[in-house]
Design an enzyme around this catalytic site. Sequence first.
Site: not given
Lengths: 433, 433
Positions: A135, A142, A211, A213, A245, A249, A252, A265, A269, A379
């Site tokens: 990844d 971002h 996420e 992607e 993904d 948070r 993380q 993560k 996925t 975000e």
Amino acid sequence: MTSIRQSWLDIPVDSHFSLRNIPFGIISTAADPHRRPAVAIGNYALDLLEFSNSGGFRQSGFTNTSVFENPTLNAFGALGRAAHRLVRTYIQDILAASGPYPDLLERNHPLRERTLLPLSSVQNHLPLEIGDYTDFFVGRNHAYNCGVIFRGPDNALNPNYYHVPVGYHGRASSIVISGTPIKRPVGQILPDPTAVPKIPVLAPTQRLDYELEFAAFIATGNNMSERINVNDAEQHIFGYVLMNDWSARDVQAWEYVPLGPFTAKNFGTSISAWVVLSDALEPFRTKPLARPADAGDVLPYLKEKNEESVYDIELQVFYQTTDGDKAVISKGSTKYLLFSFAQMIAHHTVTGANLRPGDLIASGTISGEDSGSLGSLLEKSQAGKVHIAIGQSTRTFLQDGDTITFTAAADDGSGAGLVGFGKVTGTILAPDY
Amino acid sequence: MTSIRQSWLDIPVDSHFSLRNIPFGIISTAADPHRRPAVAIGNYALDLLEFSNSGGFRQSGFTNTSVFENPTLNAFGALGRAAHRLVRTYIQDILAASGPYPDLLERNHPLRERTLLPLSSVQNHLPLEIGDYTDFFVGRNHAYNCGVIFRGPDNALNPNYYHVPVGYHGRASSIVISGTPIKRPVGQILPDPTAVPKIPVLAPTQRLDYELEFAAFIATGNNMSERINVNDAEQHIFGYVLMNDWSARDVQAWEYVPLGPFTAKNFGTSISAWVVLSDALEPFRTKPLARPADAGDVLPYLKEKNEESVYDIELQVFYQTTDGDKAVISKGSTKYLLFSFAQMIAHHTVTGANLRPGDLIASGTISGEDSGSLGSLLEKSQAGKVHIAIGQSTRTFLQDGDTITFTAAADDGSGAGLVGFGKVTGTILAPDY
């Protein structure tokens, strides 16, 4: 093929799977649970194993039809782009109105019956067996937005960011096909990041995120200790899928220093089912994000001859809450990348790492330039500070029962139809805790 | 088996492969290039496919002998620890002096000829096909030493270190068997880390290092979204190997923020050939590193019933320079871990990541308590400041033509012989640049 070629099949004008797409996937059906390759066309999957076994490829010039006996596309991918092109253009010929082979499928109703399966009746599976999954983090907007949230605007991007296509190895085992539910993970979280000493708890994540992607499957690899030249790198790509993904948070934030995200993560996925070949995306090339003047140039091993090294494919994020509220909450594009996939591949192999057929390389989260095009809830909610309206509901992060669906399609207005990815969707299940 | 049982085979007293070891690997020979399972015993490999095809397992109670037809040990591993135990103890019975089956092999000279192959005549291959490879960072002394070098003694360990078994996903494709040469990687390096702006160059690494690690192969996995309980986790382990996680420190320093090491480590990782089963290591259990009082306890999901959750196996690092100078430059132990492999597995799956048979989980670099037991040149040379004597030569980091060999063996002084890992060795080749 000209850009206005049409099919004898009735393909809805808004179908992602127009005659100029022909994406590849792996299917099974209730009648035949054996996994086998197929292409998507309009509302149908064309069963390539059945088609091949019925002599469908006899006039194609493609002789490696044994690859269609495999339950994955790795062997087909490993044949390389010339083979993919031969098969794709031949299938387009088969499906084209007034094409060169009307007797082969169009007028052969028994074979149509056996090989053209309604998409609603097929089950999709992972299209390739994924050896290594990488990844990247080359969605600059971002990276910048996250940097502002965590470090402020002055230090938003790390000093290496404009030189290194930043990436990390992800978990291959937990990559799942669109539609697979995702159980809310339980992990180590710091309840109060400001408290001293820092004592974590084990708890369901409170900050579950998606996420947005875009990802490339590797067709042909390289030997260990050999580099792939950036200007050859696209020849190593089989095609592209959408990816979600999923990310916890709070997990993380606690775990990622110093070796990067891990349990935040690796729990799941999701990818879309149909691999859109590079050739199908040729009409949608554009330039990657411009580099700021003070960033200087990239190193020579990352310099591309073709300036139009990324694609402009519209991305959408569709949110459905557990209460049934619905909204499209983001519209972006695959073009908002600082480095192209060719550059990611050149960098990936620069010290000599070997890629293999079936490896998956993802862009990292792609956000556009404004608040309507962001690729994550981190975000959109400004790390939980802003409530996002979804019909009558609001959200900062994902709740149990919520469903996230990404779609993507490219259209150049030529009337030749969409080149789309279908969707990647997943619903959050309550934690097992 | 009693601890003083001996074999009818002549096993040198310093052999790593005593009767109480019986490690598993994959071999081929010049006469038969077909890859097949074997065990190491003294100076021989016992060809399990040939032995099985000759009816060798008929009296064993082990009926899944078709697993020996595979070119990897994944299928055997996936049978689980009861099966591994059955086969290992049966082979010990076959090889034991005054054992229960003297006619089967000891007195059957034609079968001995066909199945007992001198180790010097066999080629080893990767013992299992590795799906995902995960590298942890639980060698606390190494983590502390590196932290001191980069951040000073007051902030050497990050706040999460005593709670999170820190790990990251590594590159599976470039894991190679002992003896494979390693080409010096060329990568992005910052020539002067203090200069502004920071402009990297592409150059051969000047700080090529080894990392002394211990690693576990997964035998049986878990389903996605299910956790493995820390007290069940050892049942999921097939066995252990030595690992050298080659690292380019200058590349690493430039690239690793914020997502961890990538091209600095994915160019090659070497493992020893013979997988030592967990059962063979039982006599060598000991306690992991003590936690400092102010670190508090681990979270309940990491709490083990068995306090002796790591092994005390002596590790050695043998350096041979390109000029032929030789020295043992480190003697350590696998015991210097803050978290056990059971804890690493429990943490790895805590958010729901699925492990699969053949996955490889490494400890991270293992350093002992003093300067004679360090597991990397980064630590030994204090990041290049101290020159290490090797015979007439000195080194800070690896030079082209240098060879690094790790060995490891456990001995409890019982006279029953060593339980050893053989070696993992690799020579540095000049860069292709």
